[in-house]
Design an enzyme around this catalytic site. Structure first.
Site, short mmCIF file in Angstrom:
data_model
loop_
_atom_site.label_atom_id
_atom_site.label_comp_id
_atom_site.label_asym_id
_atom_site.label_seq_id
_atom_site.Cartn_x
_atom_site.Cartn_y
_atom_site.Cartn_z
N GLU A 22 0.80 -1.23 0.00
CA GLU A 22 0.00 0.00 0.00
C GLU A 22 0.84 1.28 0.00
O GLU A 22 0.81 2.07 0.96
CB GLU A 22 -0.96 0.00 1.20
CG GLU A 22 -1.89 -1.20 1.22
CD GLU A 22 -2.94 -1.12 2.33
OE1 GLU A 22 -2.80 -0.28 3.24
OE2 GLU A 22 -3.91 -1.89 2.27
N GLU A 68 -5.42 -8.86 1.05
CA GLU A 68 -6.00 -8.53 2.36
C GLU A 68 -7.48 -8.29 2.19
O GLU A 68 -7.89 -7.58 1.27
CB GLU A 68 -5.41 -7.24 2.96
CG GLU A 68 -4.10 -7.40 3.63
CD GLU A 68 -3.58 -6.08 4.22
OE1 GLU A 68 -4.40 -5.24 4.67
OE2 GLU A 68 -2.36 -5.90 4.21
C1 FCB Z 1 -4.43 -2.20 5.59
C2 FCB Z 1 -3.08 -2.62 6.13
C3 FCB Z 1 -3.16 -3.67 7.21
C4 FCB Z 1 -4.32 -3.46 8.15
C5 FCB Z 1 -5.58 -3.22 7.36
C6 FCB Z 1 -6.79 -3.02 8.22
O1 FCB Z 1 -4.33 -0.94 5.07
O2 FCB Z 1 -2.28 -3.10 5.09
O3 FCB Z 1 -1.93 -3.69 7.88
O4 FCB Z 1 -4.06 -2.41 8.98
O5 FCB Z 1 -5.44 -2.12 6.53
#
Ligand code: FCB
Length: 445
Positions: free
Chosen positions: A176, A356
């Site tokens: 990110e 994620e």
């Molecule tokens: C993302 C991050 C991860 C976690 C989630 C909720 O942006 O990569 O580490 O904090 O959000």
């Protein structure tokens, strides 16, 4: 044994290709703790957490889940869920305390144990090099505002790959970059805490450049492992159909998504965003842009919610009446399907991976169990949304639930719980929640 609910029917692992990657994700600073053990140097998050008012509950990752000591039981936990892949990050300042110069063998030994532990349990290793925790010593030399940081990052990447690369299923350069650039350098709510758009854009350029430089160096070093980058992406809708909101949504998509995707794939920044940035745009050369656009094996997509833009404050919560999580984020699984389809159509990466996806909810521990039905449903519906994209021909080959454990949730401290597994921060006891048991059952078919 959990009862199959009505909605659950119609979703099963057997509907996915047999080689589909099912995983869980974490990151170093959020779980490891042991912030000053065995020679680890401080990172920008150690420093940021010390600034009053930056972390909601005044906490830090000093102890977190103490995964540094409890890694073995955590790997057993992953194995017990039947999960075949683990996405985690290396703390750069644990293996190279200053971010340049000497390596810290004790730090590498931790990751050696971890990776051996994963391999011996048959769990595929998905390694992230930078999940935000830049060594503090590099920050003191300018951090991501300095081109030299790119050179340091490449040396770190090559050394990690030399030691671990052949045992990894994938290596990701950055997690990110938008978050590092904008939350860290423009809004000041994440480390290192600057408030300047020009700094944010310069940091984003150096993150992208260091990604391209690292990918090229890893390939030149003969690494066969899959290489990629992970972006935070959401469909951004105009809050109304007024032309002003429509063009604002297009610009916001440019700033969050196209600013990263276009250089990675097309080797150029989007012209509308450059025009908008004016003097806040970073300086870059044609050679930089060629370097950024290295062919990748996959794009990692972190998806949590969708966004709305309006000519008012772009990040104002726009209530749709849908359920929201404890972060205030709307639960919108269809957004994941749309996003994956759009990415495939516009950019055609060889593969897309959901690296994620997950939700924070207030959990209640009752009689030793956490009945987090809403998280279970969140994960299930996003897996279904992933399948829907695949049915439309999008080459998605992985889904990682985030997070394995409740952990240090950055500026929210320990107030927000994303884990499939509950962590009692007093005793550090891990308790799989209902969502974890559901995932296990799903994976068992
Ligand atoms: C993302 C991050 C991860 C976690 C989630 C909720 O942006 O990569 O580490 O904090 O959000």
């Amino acid at each position: 044994m959990l009862m199959q609910t009505k909605e659950q029917q119609g979703l099963s692992r057997s509907q996915f290709p047999t080689d589909f990657i099912w995983g869980v994700a974490t990151s170093a600073y959020q779980i490891e703790g042991a912030h000053d053990l065995d020679g680890r140097g401080p990172s920008i998050w150690d420093t940021f957490c010390q600034e009053p008012g930056k972390i909601a509950d005044g906490s830090s990752g000093q102890v977190a889940c103490d995964h540094y000591h409890l890694w073995e039981q955590d790997l057993d936990l992953i194995a017990s869920l039947g999960v075949g892949a683990y996405r985690f990050s290396i703390s750069w300042s644990r293996v190279q305390p200053l971010g340049h110069g000497a390596w810290n063998e004790a730090g590498f030994a931790f990751y050696e144990r971890l990776i051996q532990g994963l391999v011996s349990r048959g769990i595929a290793v998905h390694l992230t090099l930078n999940h935000w925790d830049l060594p503090q010593a590099l920050q003191e030399q300018g951090g991501w505002l300095e081109r030299q940081t790119c050179e340091h990052f490449v040396r770190y990447a090559v050394e990690v790959a030399r030691r671990f690369g052949s045992r990894c299923a994938s290596v990701c350069t950055h997690n990110e970059p938008w978050v590092i650039a904008v939350l860290g350098h423009e809004l000041g709510v994440f480390a290192p805490g600057f408030k300047s758009r020009a700094k944010a854009m310069l940091a984003s350029h150096h993150l992208l450049l260091s990604h391209g430089m690292a990918v090229r160096a890893l390939r030149d070093a003969g690494l066969q492992t899959e290489l990629g980058i992970v972006l935070n992406l959401s469909p951004i809708y105009p809050a109304s159909d007024s032309p002003a909101d429509v063009s604002k949504a297009r610009l916001d998509d440019g700033l969050v998504a196209r600013w990263y995707l276009d250089p990675l794939v097309k080797g150029q920044y989007p012209q509308d965003v450059l025009d908008h940035l004016g003097s806040d745009a970073p300086a870059f050369s044609a050679e930089d842009m060629r370097t950024i656009a290295q062919p990748l094996d996959y794009l990692g997509v972190n998806y949590y919610t969708r966004n709305f833009s309006s000519t008012g404050n772009p990040w104002d919560v726009h209530s749709t009446g849908n359920e929201v999580t404890d972060m205030g984020w709307e639960v919108y699984p269809q957004g994941l399907t749309e996003l994956l389809c759009r990415l495939h159509q516009d950019y055609a990466f060889p593969r897309l991976r959901v690296t994620e996806n997950g939700a924070a909810f207030k959990d209640v521990l009752a009689d030793g169990a956490i009945n987090d039905e809403r998280r279970e449903s969140y994960v299930r519906e996003h897996i279904r949304a992933t399948k829907a994209a695949m049915e439309q021909g999008v080459p998605v080959d992985a889904y990682f639930a985030c997070s394995l454990l409740d952990n240090f949730e950055w500026a929210s401290g320990y107030e927000k719980r994303f884990g499939l597994v509950h962590v009692d921060y007093q005793t550090l006891k891990r308790t799989p929640k209902r969502s974890a048991l559901w995932y296990r059952q799903f994976l068992q078919g």
